[in-house]
Scaffold this active site. Structure first.
Site, PDB file in Angstrom:
ATOM      1  N   ARG A  83      -6.217 -24.393  17.600  1.00  0.00           N
ATOM      2  CA  ARG A  83      -7.002 -23.401  17.880  1.00  0.00           C
ATOM      3  C   ARG A  83      -8.968 -23.021  17.792  1.00  0.00           C
ATOM      4  NH1 ARG A  83      -5.161 -18.903  12.887  1.00  0.00           N
ATOM      5  NH2 ARG A  83      -7.149 -20.015  11.653  1.00  0.00           N
ATOM      6  N   LYS A 186     -11.410 -17.118  16.396  1.00  0.00           N
ATOM      7  CA  LYS A 186     -12.062 -17.090  15.487  1.00  0.00           C
ATOM      8  C   LYS A 186     -14.122 -17.560  15.715  1.00  0.00           C
ATOM      9  CE  LYS A 186     -10.355 -18.160  10.428  1.00  0.00           C
ATOM     10  NZ  LYS A 186      -9.311 -16.852  10.469  1.00  0.00           N
ATOM     11  N   GLU A 222      -4.323  -5.757  13.531  1.00  0.00           N
ATOM     12  CA  GLU A 222      -4.894  -6.008  12.600  1.00  0.00           C
ATOM     13  C   GLU A 222      -5.014  -5.742  11.357  1.00  0.00           C
ATOM     14  OE1 GLU A 222      -5.512 -10.760  12.316  1.00  0.00           O
ATOM     15  OE2 GLU A 222      -6.843 -10.263  13.750  1.00  0.00           O
TER      16      GLU A 222
HETATM   17  C1  LIG Z   1      -8.764 -16.817  10.203  1.00  0.00           C
HETATM   18  C2  LIG Z   1      -7.460 -15.525  10.206  1.00  0.00           C
HETATM   19  C3  LIG Z   1      -6.216 -14.333  10.325  1.00  0.00           C
HETATM   20  C4  LIG Z   1      -5.072 -15.443   9.191  1.00  0.00           C
HETATM   21  O1  LIG Z   1      -5.291 -17.095   9.878  1.00  0.00           O
HETATM   22  P1  LIG Z   1      -4.444 -18.066   9.162  1.00  0.00           P
HETATM   23  O2  LIG Z   1      -3.900 -18.955  10.137  1.00  0.00           O
HETATM   24  O3  LIG Z   1      -3.166 -17.334   9.334  1.00  0.00           O
HETATM   25  O4  LIG Z   1      -4.959 -18.233   7.949  1.00  0.00           O
HETATM   26  C5  LIG Z   1      -5.530 -13.465  10.383  1.00  0.00           C
HETATM   27  N1  LIG Z   1      -6.427 -12.619  11.158  1.00  0.00           N
HETATM   28  C6  LIG Z   1      -7.732 -12.650  11.696  1.00  0.00           C
HETATM   29  C7  LIG Z   1      -9.213 -12.175  12.832  1.00  0.00           C
HETATM   30  C8  LIG Z   1      -8.779 -13.857  11.071  1.00  0.00           C
HETATM   31  O5  LIG Z   1      -9.481 -15.004  11.487  1.00  0.00           O
END
Ligand SMILES: *Cc1c(COP(=O)(O)O)cnc(C)c1O
Length: 342
Positions: A83, A186, A222
């Site tokens: 990722r 991210k 989300e």
């Molecule tokens: C990090 C994150 C998540 C969760 O991802 P995981 O890999 O399950 O920890 C979900 N939404 C956003 C916006 C994030 O930054």
């Protein structure tokens, strides 16, 4: 031999507690250097670094678990590496190889072993990788130099009073990310974009803000900084959208739901469909699953009560327990999700 720690593990917050070491790797002259160990928790950086001005910053988040059998495990670190590589392609940063990422995760956990909370406490060691553009420039271009760091900090258990539901509020006046923007990466910028809505939700007593898609304001996107899933008719339903972050927890829950004989659907979810879910949850590394009690849409004067009795549903609880058991090595790791650090 490092000193034994005597911390109040079970009451740690999701804060920052200094540890012994962090690990670093620099990208210079077109290549990644050697892994370095640092005991300083500050970085020295040029004031014109691209990360400070133009948001060339990516991060990741995962956890290390001290388990009943004495091992320390981390969950799917290769997925975090992949990722991060996707984020790098998204904001034009050099990709860090998966092997290097995983090696650094293991190294930083081992170096700070005394900060991995005891099994009984329910606390964990949070692992935070970040990658920043560091070279000095004022023009808007990708940096030529980068710094990748992983630090760790112990964090308390997410559910102090046991697995419980939370309420959310639809933030119609805010967007976290655009359909063709950076929501799938991210990056810190998405979080900057969420701060107002997050404060607005907290000020009204909600656990978090809830986003609809930015273009039509019709479909579920989300749940704050967590993915959404709903459950009905033995089906796990989660949004398909170009503006949500692909959660590794969600990906794992989809697999476990399938393993349990459930149907899994990834598709657009219209807001009104919230009425029809028997259970729903927010998912991510921090909580695994945070069950949803109710989602309010004050602008439209609507309320979707999902947990009629205010309690988490049985399927959410089953998925939660199953995933935790795999993370703690108490159930067979049939999908090869676990890396044993020690
Ligand atoms: C990090 C994150 C998540 C969760 O991802 P995981 O890999 O399950 O920890 C979900 N939404 C956003 C916006 C994030 O930054």
């Amino acid at each position: 031999m490092a000193k034994e720690l005597d911390l109040d593990w079970a009451n740690l917050k999701f804060g920052y507690l200094p540890t012994d070491y962090n690990v670093r790797c620099y990208f210079r002259d077109g290549k990644w250097g050697e892994i370095e160990v640092s005991s300083s928790d500050t970085i020295n950086m040029h004031m014109a670094a691209t990360c400070l001005h133009y948001g060339q910053e990516a991060f990741e988040g995962l956890k290390a678990y001290r388990c009943k059998d004495g091992h320390i495990r981390v969950f799917r670190p290769e997925e975090n590496a992949a990722r991060l590589q996707s984020t790098c392609r998204g904001i034009l940063m050099p990709e860090l190889p998966t092997e290097k990422f995983v090696e650094m995760v293991k190294k930083v956990v081992l170096l700070n072993e005394r900060f991995v909370p005891p099994y009984e406490s329910g606390a964990t060691l949070y692992v935070r990788p970040l990658l920043i553009g560091t070279s000095a420039q004022v023009g808007v271009h990708p940096a030529t130099e980068y710094l990748f760091i992983i630090f760790v900090t112990p964090v308390g258990p997410y559910f102090k009073g046991g697995f419980a539901t939370n309420n959310y509020v639809i933030a119609r006046d805010h967007d976290r990310s655009a359909p063709l923007g950076t929501g799938i990466y991210k990056v810190g910028g998405n979080y900057a974009a969420s701060l107002q809505a997050n404060k607005w939700a907290h000020d009204q007593g909600y656990a978090c803000e809830f986003y609809l898609d930015a273009k039509e304001k019709k479909y579920i996107d989300e749940c704050g900084a967590a993915n959404f899933f709903g459950i009905k008719n033995n089906t796990y339903v989660t949004p398909l959208s170009t503006s949500i972050l692909p959660s590794i927890t969600n990906k794992s829950l989809m697999q476990l739901a399938e393993d349990l004989g459930m149907k899994v659907e990834r598709r657009q979810i219209p807001e009104e469909e919230l009425e029809t879910f028997e259970e729903a949850g927010a998912c991510g590394t921090a909580a695994v699953i945070s069950p949803i009690g109710e989602i309010d849409d004050p602008v439209m004067n609507k309320k979707y009560v999902i947990a009629k009795d205010g309690k988490p549903g049985p399927i959410s609880e089953k998925l939660y327990k199953k995933l935790k058991a795999i993370q703690y090595g108490e159930e067979p790791d049939t999908h090869n999700w676990i890396t044993i650090v020690k």
